[in-house]
Scaffold this active site. Structure first.
Site, short mmCIF file in Angstrom:
data_model
loop_
_atom_site.label_atom_id
_atom_site.label_comp_id
_atom_site.label_asym_id
_atom_site.label_seq_id
_atom_site.Cartn_x
_atom_site.Cartn_y
_atom_site.Cartn_z
CG HIS A 9 -1.83 1.09 1.38
ND1 HIS A 9 -1.83 1.96 2.46
CD2 HIS A 9 -2.86 1.48 0.57
CE1 HIS A 9 -2.81 2.83 2.31
NE2 HIS A 9 -3.45 2.57 1.18
NE ARG A 10 -1.96 5.73 0.98
CZ ARG A 10 -2.55 6.42 1.93
NH1 ARG A 10 -1.83 7.21 2.71
NH2 ARG A 10 -3.86 6.37 2.13
CD GLU A 36 -3.05 1.72 -3.10
OE1 GLU A 36 -4.05 2.45 -3.28
OE2 GLU A 36 -2.07 2.07 -2.40
CG ASP A 38 -2.95 6.85 -3.60
OD1 ASP A 38 -4.08 6.37 -3.46
OD2 ASP A 38 -2.01 6.67 -2.80
CG HIS A 51 -3.59 9.15 -0.14
ND1 HIS A 51 -4.27 10.00 0.72
CD2 HIS A 51 -4.39 8.08 -0.33
CE1 HIS A 51 -5.43 9.45 1.03
NE2 HIS A 51 -5.53 8.28 0.43
CD GLU A 111 -7.36 5.20 -4.21
OE1 GLU A 111 -8.19 6.02 -3.80
OE2 GLU A 111 -6.61 4.53 -3.47
CE LYS A 113 -6.70 9.88 -3.45
NZ LYS A 113 -7.19 9.09 -2.29
CG ASP A 231 0.08 0.79 5.50
OD1 ASP A 231 -0.07 1.21 4.35
OD2 ASP A 231 -0.63 1.16 6.46
#
Length: 245
Positions: A9-10, A36, A38, A51, A111, A113, A231
């Site tokens: 995640h990120r 993953e 953004d 993000h 993702e 945004k 994470d």
């Protein structure tokens, strides 16, 4: 080969400043099989990985991504907020991440945004960039703005999409079919083993977020999810290795 995708995640955001090239590279070293991140767009139409819609939290300035050029974004420092050891980290472009993973088998979850700022044409730009890198088969586009997902499917029916949502959606596999999505990117508490099984029976998979507790990771593995967004990709990698999943 792990069947369950270990989405960092990120990047490895539990250990490194999120959405930086360091975080992405370290995630792969820690066992992530997916990344993953953004995607947002600068004033001059460039795709950057951050993000929040503003730079306040990670770069210490109240400026909005949409109001800055790529050159201006690249001048901002995005590591020291996490820890002084990471001072000097920058906000990366989508191209930088795709360059990193191009020679690997990594799945990339982008993702969009598009919930607060409706970036005009971002869907087409992201898809064009993915195609330029010949990575269509390894990309999943997700968003809380499901209109963006429908637009992506219209433009590129072959590229997978995932519906991001927080609450208990009723029969979400039916909704996924309406939107044309292959995956449900549900908040970690918005699914049950029964929902996972029913979705799978209807050809839709779950990739829950953001799961950092090993006990919950284990419960989701047992339930049969297709991927987990975390994470701490090292924690998930350790669990999967123990079970030979």
């Amino acid at each position: 080969m792990n069947d369950i995708i270990n989405f960092a995640h990120r990047g490895a955001a539990g250990h490194y400043p999120e959405n930086t090239m360091l975080s992405f590279a370290k995630a792969l070293e820690l066992g992530a099989t997916g990344i993953e991140t953004d995607v947002q767009m600068t004033r001059d139409g460039k795709l950057v990985l951050i993000h929040d819609e503003t730079l306040q939290r990670t770069a210490g300035t109240p400026e909005w991504v949409k109001d800055l050029t790529l050159a201006e974004i690249k001048e901002r420092e995005a590591g020291s907020w996490f820890h002084e050891d990471f001072a000097g980290e920058r906000i990366p472009t989508l191209e930088e991440l795709l360059d990193l993973v191009r020679s690997t088998d990594t799945i990339v979850n982008l993702e969009l945004k598009t919930g607060v700022v409706l970036y005009p044409g971002i869907e087409q730009k992201v898809l064009d960039t993915v195609r330029r890198y010949d990575l269509s088969e390894r990309i999943i586009i997700s968003s809380f703005n499901h209109y963006s997902l429908v637009e992506c499917k219209r433009l590129a029916p072959d590229i997978r999409t995932g519906i991001l949502y927080m609450e208990g959606l009723y029969e979400p596999w039916d909704y996924a079919k309406r939107v044309g999505a292959e995956a449900l990117h549900a908040y970690q508490y918005a699914l049950t083993p029964e929902l996972v099984a029913l979705a799978k029976a209807n050809g839709v998979v779950y990739h829950p977020f953001t799961v950092n507790d090993p006990k919950l990771m284990q419960a989701l593995i047992t339930a049969g999810v297709a991927g987990i967004i975390t994470d701490y990709p090292d924690r998930l990698a350790g669990l999967l290795a123990k079970q030979g999943v």
